[in-house]
Structures are given as C-alpha cells and as structure tokens.
Design a protein around this motif. Structure first.
Motif, short mmCIF file in Angstrom:
data_model
loop_
_atom_site.label_atom_id
_atom_site.label_comp_id
_atom_site.label_asym_id
_atom_site.label_seq_id
_atom_site.Cartn_x
_atom_site.Cartn_y
_atom_site.Cartn_z
N UNK A 122 24.36 35.45 32.71
CA UNK A 122 25.09 36.57 33.28
C UNK A 122 25.76 36.24 34.62
N UNK A 123 25.67 34.99 35.07
CA UNK A 123 26.31 34.61 36.33
C UNK A 123 27.80 34.30 36.15
N UNK A 124 28.24 34.12 34.91
CA UNK A 124 29.65 33.84 34.66
C UNK A 124 29.95 32.39 34.36
N UNK A 125 28.92 31.57 34.29
CA UNK A 125 29.09 30.17 33.91
C UNK A 125 27.80 29.67 33.30
N UNK A 126 27.92 28.68 32.43
CA UNK A 126 26.74 28.13 31.78
C UNK A 126 27.01 26.67 31.43
N UNK A 127 25.96 25.86 31.27
CA UNK A 127 26.15 24.44 30.96
C UNK A 127 26.80 24.26 29.60
N UNK A 128 27.75 23.33 29.52
CA UNK A 128 28.41 23.04 28.25
C UNK A 128 27.45 22.28 27.34
N UNK A 129 26.79 21.31 27.93
CA UNK A 129 25.86 20.48 27.17
C UNK A 129 24.69 20.12 28.10
N UNK A 130 23.47 20.36 27.67
CA UNK A 130 22.33 20.01 28.53
C UNK A 130 22.41 18.55 28.97
N UNK A 131 22.16 18.32 30.25
CA UNK A 131 22.20 16.97 30.79
C UNK A 131 23.55 16.57 31.35
N UNK A 187 32.29 31.91 31.72
CA UNK A 187 31.98 33.05 30.88
C UNK A 187 32.25 34.35 31.64
N UNK A 188 31.67 35.42 31.18
CA UNK A 188 31.88 36.74 31.78
C UNK A 188 30.66 37.14 32.61
N UNK A 189 30.83 37.28 33.92
CA UNK A 189 29.70 37.72 34.76
C UNK A 189 29.42 39.21 34.56
N UNK A 190 28.21 39.63 34.85
CA UNK A 190 27.80 41.02 34.66
C UNK A 190 27.33 41.65 35.97
N UNK A 191 28.08 41.48 37.04
CA UNK A 191 27.73 42.04 38.35
C UNK A 191 28.97 42.02 39.23
#
Length: 86
Positions: free
Chosen positions: A1-10, A17-21
């Motif tokens: 929910x922060x608006x970003x996420x890892x594409x591939x672990x490591x 992405x879309x943040x929720x705050x």
C-alpha cells in the motif's frame, strides 16, 4: 500500500503501484526521512498519472535512489491514460 513493490525478490528495482494514503513518513537508516505523498488520495482517483522522486519524474524506482531521496510523490488521475502506471 506504499505505492511501490519489488519487481523480483533479490533485485533492487521497484514497480510503481497505487498508494492508499495521503502522506506517510518513513524513517530510514541514519535517521533519514522519506516522505511519500499522494495529494489526490481519494476513492475517485484510481490511476497513477505520474510519479516524482525528489521532483524528478520516474518510471521505475531503484533501491539506492529511494534510500537517498527525501520525497516520493504520486500524482493520481480519475481516468487511465497511455502514460498511467496502474
């Protein structure tokens, strides 16, 4: 929910992405603060129009950029566009 996420672990890349705050402050190493803001955070705004990291428009985020930055801002839109991230 922060608006970003890892594409591939490591790997040191994040997908946008879309943040929720409206705003959140993250306290990183050495007391460094990163402010993530989404001024138009509202149920009607469901698409990412543009993302800026320290006022520079970005398409993706690298970990080393993120931990050195002070501000990550999401500009949201009501309608999707060709440039939309999500």
């Amino acid at each position: 929910c922060l608006g970003f996420y890892p594409v591939c672990p490591g790997k040191a890349d994040y997908q946008i992405g879309l943040p929720h705050f409206k705003e959140v402050d993250l306290l990183l190493a050495d007391q460094h603060k990163l402010t993530i803001s989404t001024p138009k955070s509202d149920a009607n705004f469901q698409f990412v129009k543009q993302v800026s990291l320290d006022k520079q428009v970005v398409q993706t985020i690298k970990h080393d950029q993120l931990i050195k930055s002070n501000c990550l801002e999401f500009d949201l839109s009501i309608l999707p566009s060709n440039e939309a991230h999500s």
